[in-house]
Design an enzyme around this catalytic site. Structure first.
Site, PDB file in Angstrom:
ATOM      1  N   ASP A 159       0.843  -1.209   0.000  1.00 52.99           N
ATOM      2  CA  ASP A 159       0.000   0.000   0.000  1.00 52.99           C
ATOM      3  C   ASP A 159       0.874   1.254   0.000  1.00 52.99           C
ATOM      4  OD1 ASP A 159       0.596  -1.094   2.655  1.00 52.99           O
ATOM      5  OD2 ASP A 159      -0.541   0.583   3.472  1.00 52.99           O
ATOM      6  N   GLU A 202      -0.071  -1.351   5.769  1.00 56.14           N
ATOM      7  CA  GLU A 202       0.985  -0.848   6.651  1.00 56.14           C
ATOM      8  C   GLU A 202       0.770   0.612   6.976  1.00 56.14           C
ATOM      9  OE1 GLU A 202       4.641   0.965   8.135  1.00 56.14           O
ATOM     10  OE2 GLU A 202       3.655   1.462   6.250  1.00 56.14           O
TER      11      GLU A 202
END
Lengths: 422, 422
Positions: free
Chosen positions: A103, A168
Site C-alpha cells: 500500500d 501498513e
C-alpha cells in the site's frame, strides 16, 4: 568474499536494468488503500515465476479483528489480498521474514509533482513515483536478492519468508494477519526507506483526533460567538510544548542525529462551514510518536493529561471540554538490542559490499516491525534503500544505485543468516 | 401631532390584526433562494390592490452581470421576479425608496425550531418563522404605512417607490438591478431588523480565501517538511493584529457600543489529508468587515499588504508566497451623515410615536443599502422592526408590537419627507 557471494553480486549487477524495469511497472499501479490488488498481482506473478510457495489470502475474520494490536477502520478487505511467498530451506538454518508493504499513501496535490505520480519516470538514476521509496523499491530489493540466490543455484538451510502485505500505512493489519496466520521467524528484515542506515529501534506511533468546541455566531458580530479556531490555537500550542518536553527526555544515543526523535505531527485540521459564521467545531488529527522505551498506553496518557490540564485551566474548556480519540493507525515501537546477531550479520554484509561501516540509528517512524516483534516475537531490523525525506512527499523517488546495493547486502545477509546448503 | 397624522396612527392601530394576518400569509410561503415567486406574488397582489404602479421583471442581462458591484453565483433568475411599486406623488416633494427583500436564508436544522419554520405561528405577541424578522416583517411595515396614507386619503407630493427585491442574502443583485433600471430617490429606508434602532452607517463585508503552502513530509520526520498548519498560525496571528489595528482606528461614536466594529472572521480552515503527513496546504476562508468610511478596495488592499509583508519577512513565504482571493459574497458599506435630513425626520417621527429618542448606531452587517447609496447615489437609513439576534437563527421571530410601531413611524416620516399635498 567467497565464490558464491561473488557470483550473486555479479548476477545482481547484470540484472539491474531488469530490476529497474520491474520497479517501474510496480510504481505504475496505483496501490493506495483499497486499490492494492493490481500492484499485488505483479508481485504474486513474480513470486510464482521464482517457484516460491504462495499463500494468498484476504485478511479479516474474528481472530484478527479482536486482537488487541488490531487497529484499523477499514471495513472491506475483499479483492486486495495479502501475500506470503516462501523459499523453503533444506533445514537446519535460521529462518527469516522479508517484509514489505504494497500500500502507498495518497499523492496529495498533484500540482507539486514534476512527473505524473504513477509514471515511474527514471531521471539521472532516480525512479520517481508514489511508492518508489515507500516501499515498492524495498520490496523489489528483496525480490532481487531472492532471485539472485535462485538464479545462481544457491540453496539455503533456513526458510526465507517473503511477505507483501496491505495496510501498513494504516496500522499494520496486513502484517498482523500474517503473524496470526502463523508466520514467525528467527529474524526479519523490513526494507523501509532508511537511506541504507540500520534501524534496530523504531519509533512507534498512533493517530489522534481532538475535537475542539466553539459557539456559532454571525461573523459581523463574531464577539457574540466563541471561535473554535481561536480555541484550537491553545491546543496546538500545548501540543507543541508536549512534543518539546517529551523529546527533551530522550537520551538514547541512537537518536542523537534525529532532530525530533518522537514528533507530534498535526496532519489535518478542519473547522467551520461558512466564511461569515464563527466556527463551532474544530477537528485536529495527527500522529504522536512513541519512544521504543515506552508503551503506547503511557504515551496516550501523557497527551490525555495535557488536554485535561487545558480543560481545567481554561474557562471555556471547563464547560466545553476537549475530547480525544485514538483512531485509525497505530504502530508499535520496535526495540532490538544493537548487538543482536541479526544486526551483526547485516552490518558485516554492509561492510563487505560498501567497504564502510553502516550508520546504526533509531528510525523516526514506526513500521510493521512493531507488530512482528511485539506480537510475532520475531527480532526485526529495518534496513532498506529509499530516501526517508521523500516518503509521503511530492516527487517521491528512489536512487536506483542504492536499491541494487541493498539487494546485494540483503542477499549476502540471507546466506549468512540462513546458511548455505553446500 | 396634527390631525392627518392622528388619523393615520388610528388607522394603523385599527388594522393591526389585518397586518399580522398578512405577515403570517407571507411567512408561510418559503421564499429561500430560487423559490421567491410565491411570496413575491402575495406582495404583488397587495400592491395591485393598493393601486400602485407596478413594475415586475426578471433580473439579469449584460448591464447587470458586468457591473462592478454585481456579485452573484446564481445562474437562473427566471420565474422569480423583482418588484417595484410606485405611489406617485403630486410633484414638488422629495422622493423616497422603501426597500425590502423577499428572499430568506435556509432554515438550518429543523430540529432546533419549536414551530414549523414556515408556520407563522403567533404566540404571546410574537410571530415565528423564517423571514418573520429578516425581513418580511419589515416589508409588511412598509406596506401598512403606505396603505394607511392611501386609506386615510393623504396625498403626498413626492414619489414613494416601494421595492421587493430578490437576492439580498447572496450579494444584492436584486437591488442592483433596480438601481440599474433607473430607480433612485432623494432618500431610502430599508427596514432590516434593527430592533427599532436607526443605522445611518452599515458595516460592509466581503469574503476572502487565503492559501498557505507547506511542504509535505512523513509525520515521523516532520522536521523535513514545512507544516502548512504551523505556517498558517503566522497568518492567523497577522490577521488578528490587522483586525486590532483596523478597529483601533475606528473613532465614530456610532460604533461605541460595538466590541469589534469591523471584525475579521476566520470562518473556515481546512488543511491536510492524512494524520501522519505534514500538511502541504491550508485554505483559510473568512469574512472581512469594511468600515463605512472606507471602500471595499481599500480594505482589500490592507489585507493584501499584510500578507505581502509576511511574504517579505518570512523565509518560507518568500519562496512560497501566500495567495489571496476575494470570492463569494460582498456587501458594500453604507455611510450617511448622522445629521442628514432623513435621519432627522425619522428621529422626529420616532419621538412623536415612542416619546423617547431613538438609538442611533452603526450596523454590524451590510445591507442592500450599500448598493443603493454607492451605486444608486441614494441616501439610505436602515431602520426596522425585527430582532437582530434571531435573524438567520432557529426560532426566528418578530415582536408584532414593534412591527406596528415602526409602520407608524415610517408613515409619519413619509409625510414629512415627501410632504403632504394639501
Amino acid at each position: 568474499m567467497n565464490k558464491k557471494e561473488n557470483s550473486i553480486k555479479n548476477w545482481l549487477k547484470e540484472n539491474r536494468a531488469r530490476g529497474a524495469r520491474f520497479l517501474q511497472i510496480l510504481v505504475r499501479e496505483n496501490s493506495t488503500r483499497g486499490n492494492e490488488s493490481s500492484a499485488q498481482a505483479i508481485i504474486i506473478e513474480k513470486c510464482r515465476q521464482l517457484g516460491l510457495t504462495l499463500d494468498i489470502w484476504e485478511i479479516g475474520g474474528k481472530e484478527l479483528k479482536e486482537h488487541p494490536a488490531f487497529c484499523c477502520d477499514r471495513q472491506n478487505f475483499e479483492g486486495n489480498p495479502n501475500l506470503v511467498a516462501v523459499l523453503k530451506g533444506s533445514g537446519g538454518g535460521k529462518s527469516i521474514i522479508l517484509n514489505g508493504h504494497i500500500d502507498v499513501v495518497p499523492v496529495g496535490d498533484e500540482k507539486n509533482w514534476k512527473h505524473d505520480p504513477f509514471s515511474g519516470t527514471i531521471e539521472c538514476g532516480k525512479l520517481y513515483g508514489r511508492g518508489a521509496t515507500d516501499m515498492k523499491g524495498g520490496s523489489v530489493a528483496l525480490l532481487l536478492a531472492m532471485e539472485s540466490l535462485i538464479a545462481t543455484g544457491v540453496k539455503l538451510k533456513g526458510d526465507v519468508i517473503f511477505q507483501s502485505v496491505i495496510e501498513e500505512e494504516s496500522g499494520g493489519a496486513g502484517t498482523l494477519a500474517a503473524v496470526l496466520r502463523g508466520y514467525r521467524a528467527d529474524g526479519a528484515i523490513i526494507p523501509e526507506p532508511t537511506n541504507l542506515k540500520i534501524f534496530p529501534k523504531q519509533q512507534g506511533s498512533m493517530w489522534f483526533r481532538i475535537t475542539v468546541k466553539g459557539r456559532a455566531a454571525h461573523g459581523g458580530t463574531r464577539y457574540e460567538g466563541v471561535s473554535a479556531i481561536e480555541k484550537s490555537l491553545l491546543v496546538i500550542e500545548r501540543l507543541q510544548k508536549l512534543e518539546k518536553d517529551r523529546n527533551a527526555s530522550i537520551t538514547d544515543p541512537l537518536f542523537d542525529k534525529i532532530p525530533i526523535p518522537i514528533p507530534i505531527n498535526i496532519g489535518k485540521i478542519t473547522s467551520g462551514e461558512w466564511p461569515s459564521s464563527v466556527p463551532d467545531r474544530t477537528i485536529i488529527e495527527g500522529r504522536m510518536g512513541v519512544s521504543p522505551e515506552e508503551t503506547i498506553e503511557a504515551a496516550q496518557q501523557e497527551m490525555t493529561d495535557c488536554l485535561q490540564e487545558l480543560n481545567q485551566k481554561d474557562e471555556w474548556f471547563k464547560e466545553n471540554p476537549l475530547q480525544i480519540e485514538w483512531f485509525g493507525g497505530r504502530w508499535l515501537p520496535g526495540n532490538l538490542e544493537t548487538n543482536h546477531p541479526l544486526i551483526k550479520e547485516l552490518s558485516k554484509s554492509f561492510i563487505d559490499i560498501k567497504g564502510v561501516a553502516p550508520l546504526i540509528e533509531a528510525s523516526p517512524w514506526g513500521t510493521d516491525g512493531g507488530i512482528l516483534s511485539n506480537v510475532g516475537n520475531t527480532p526485526v531490523v529495518v534496513f532498506g534503500p529509499g530516501i526517508t525525506a521523500t516518503a509521503h512527499d511530492a516527487n517521491e523517488h528512489i536512487d536506483l544505485e542504492d536499491l541494487f546495493i541493498s539487494s546485494e547486502i540483503i542477499a549476502l545477509t540471507l546466506m549468512k543468516w540462513c546458511e548455505v546448503h553446500e
